[in-house]
Design an enzyme around this catalytic site. Structure first.
Site, short mmCIF file in Angstrom:
data_model
loop_
_atom_site.label_atom_id
_atom_site.label_comp_id
_atom_site.label_asym_id
_atom_site.label_seq_id
_atom_site.Cartn_x
_atom_site.Cartn_y
_atom_site.Cartn_z
N CYS A 60 77.38 65.76 56.00
CA CYS A 60 77.37 66.61 57.18
C CYS A 60 76.09 67.42 57.21
O CYS A 60 75.79 68.16 56.27
CB CYS A 60 78.57 67.54 57.17
SG CYS A 60 78.60 68.66 58.58
N PHE A 99 65.68 50.88 64.00
CA PHE A 99 66.14 49.50 64.11
C PHE A 99 65.20 48.56 63.36
O PHE A 99 64.83 47.49 63.85
CB PHE A 99 66.25 49.06 65.57
CG PHE A 99 67.67 49.09 66.08
CD1 PHE A 99 68.71 48.60 65.32
CD2 PHE A 99 67.96 49.61 67.32
CE1 PHE A 99 70.02 48.62 65.78
CE2 PHE A 99 69.26 49.63 67.82
CZ PHE A 99 70.29 49.14 67.04
N ALA A 100 64.80 49.00 62.16
CA ALA A 100 63.84 48.22 61.38
C ALA A 100 64.55 47.04 60.71
O ALA A 100 65.50 47.22 59.95
CB ALA A 100 63.17 49.10 60.33
N ARG A 101 64.07 45.87 61.00
CA ARG A 101 64.57 44.64 60.41
C ARG A 101 63.37 43.78 60.01
O ARG A 101 62.27 44.01 60.50
CB ARG A 101 65.45 43.88 61.42
CG ARG A 101 66.69 44.62 61.89
CD ARG A 101 67.73 44.74 60.78
NE ARG A 101 68.98 45.28 61.29
CZ ARG A 101 69.26 46.57 61.41
NH1 ARG A 101 68.33 47.46 61.07
NH2 ARG A 101 70.43 46.98 61.86
N PRO A 102 63.57 42.80 59.14
CA PRO A 102 62.45 41.93 58.77
C PRO A 102 61.79 41.33 60.01
O PRO A 102 62.44 40.69 60.83
CB PRO A 102 63.10 40.86 57.90
CG PRO A 102 64.28 41.55 57.28
CD PRO A 102 64.79 42.46 58.36
N GLY A 103 60.52 41.62 60.18
CA GLY A 103 59.76 41.05 61.29
C GLY A 103 59.79 41.84 62.57
O GLY A 103 59.13 41.46 63.55
N ARG A 104 60.52 42.98 62.60
CA ARG A 104 60.55 43.77 63.85
C ARG A 104 60.94 45.21 63.56
O ARG A 104 61.62 45.51 62.57
CB ARG A 104 61.52 43.16 64.86
CG ARG A 104 62.98 43.17 64.42
CD ARG A 104 63.86 42.52 65.47
NE ARG A 104 65.25 42.43 65.07
CZ ARG A 104 66.16 43.37 65.26
NH1 ARG A 104 65.82 44.49 65.89
NH2 ARG A 104 67.40 43.20 64.88
#
Length: 262
Positions: free
Chosen positions: A107, A244-249
């Protein structure tokens, strides 16, 4: 202990069998200032002195790390006391910010007594940092390898400090995402590393942006999405918010000028 072994009954492939599992530690941590109780939070009992310093700085209780004169972790029957000794100038400010309420794990606003206290506007951050998209992706790719407690228990969050090239310098874990970030920022205040950014395994809420801004962090990279309020506060203080970090984007929501091709 950061983790503990528990017995359980495991159902798999139609059969129920006894077994053991490693679970994340969680206990009440009572923070006191100059022997005066202030707040109780639930946290993973590791790196608690860093948690105390980071909490004090990101909540605006201390102006700088030098106002924390001493810290001591004391085992109690029902949890842990983090006994902090602060300068008299800081103690005077604390007297006007009563916050000795219990806070649940993760919290970020527990104990705030007014809307003004909860929604305090963070300061502007500097403009020295410049990173590449590849550096952000490198940090993301290295995050999992720096989460040993998460790998063992599957129950904790992580916050990591990365240099401008995307190399993970150090990471901190906790059952609460705010606690993990406070631990990391407490370490940063003591270690004084060079330029870099923060990457977190969680979403980017308003509180996470606020804590980073209070610590002068210029870029926050989050695995999950930001909230609308987090974006608004990041815009106000000039912090680069990437989510929204993901592999390649990854998505850059605010202050995109710090992130360049390369």
């Amino acid at each position: 202990m950061p983790s503990a072994v528990t017995t359980l009954s495991r159902w798999q492939d139609g059969r129920l069998e006894p077994g053991e599992d490693l679970v994340a530690g969680e206990c009440p941590v009572a923070i006191s200032f100059n022997r005066r109780p202030y707040v109780v939070m639930m946290a993973t009992p590791a790196n608690l002195e860093e948690l105390g310093l980071g909490f004090c700085l990101t909540e605006g209780l201390l102006d700088d790390a030098g106002e924390l004169l001493a810290s001591r972790v004391i085992e109690r029957d029902q949890g842990v006391e983090l006994a902090l000794t602060v300068a008299e100038t800081a103690l005077a400010r604390l007297d006007g910010q009563r916050r000795n309420l219990s806070g649940r794990t993760g919290c970020g606003l527990c104990g705030a007594e007014t809307l003004e206290q909860a929604m305090a506007v963070p300061p502007k951050v500097g403009e020295q940092l410049q990173v590449s998209h590849q550096a952000l992706q490198s940090a993301l790719a290295s995050l999992e390898a720096n989460q040993p407690l998460q790998a063992a228990t599957g129950a904790v969050h992580c916050a990591a400090w990365c240099d401008a090239g995307g190399r993970v310098v150090t990471a901190r874990e906790d059952v609460g995402r705010h606690n993990a970030l406070d631990k990391l920022l407490g370490w940063r205040a003591s270690a004084g590393p060079g330029g870099g950014f923060v990457v977190v395994s969680s979403r980017a809420s308003y509180e996470m942006v606020h804590k980073c801004a209070m610590a002068g962090v210029e870029l926050l990279l989050a695995v999950s999405a930001p909230t609308a309020l987090a974006i608004a506060y990041a815009e106000h203080c000039g912090l680069s918010l990437v989510g929204f970090a993901r592999p390649g984007r990854h998505n850059i929501y605010t202050a995109p000028g710090r992130v360049v091709n390369g």
